[in-house]
Design an enzyme around this catalytic site. Structure first.
Site, PDB file in Angstrom:
ATOM      1  CB  CYS A  32      13.768   1.892  46.675  1.00 14.85           C
ATOM      2  SG  CYS A  32      13.285   2.480  48.290  1.00 14.85           S
ATOM      3  CB  CYS A  35      11.740  -0.321  48.673  1.00 17.83           C
ATOM      4  SG  CYS A  35      11.242   1.354  48.244  1.00 17.83           S
TER       5      CYS A  35
END
Length: 107
Positions: A32, A35
């Site tokens: 991600c 993230c």
């Protein structure tokens, strides 16, 4: 690399739900991109507010039970737990000021 503690399904109860301080939980995954953008921001918050709050990370790929229990469908998802209860959320990568504003009651 993040300074936040990695929490697993085995340690979530003790590290988050039974913690005497509020806990910011970063639900994330290796793949991600947002993230990875958010991680250093949460590290800064952890350092600046260490006396008031703990910051931990839960890898949703490695801990699908926790992700399912809390209905994590988008990441990064950042939750605040206080007294064993989920009390606040922030979904998606956001600037530090926005996260601090979202979680001001706990910082």
């Amino acid at each position: 690399m993040s300074t936040a503690k990695d929490v697993t399904e085995a340690t979530f109860q003790a590290d988050v739900l039974e913690n005497s301080k509020p806990v910011i939980v970063d639900f994330w995954a290796e793949w991600c991109g947002p993230c990875r953008m958010l991680s250093p921001i949460l590290d800064q918050i952890a350092e600046e507010h260490a006396e008031k709050i703990d910051v931990v990370k839960v890898n949703v790929d490695e801990n699908p039970g926790i992700a399912a229990k809390y209905g994590i469908t988008s990441i990064p998802a950042v939750f605040v737990f206080k007294g064993g209860e989920h009390v606040a959320s922030s979904i998606g990568a956001k600037p530090k000021q926005v996260i601090e504003q979202d979680f001001a009651d706990y910082l």
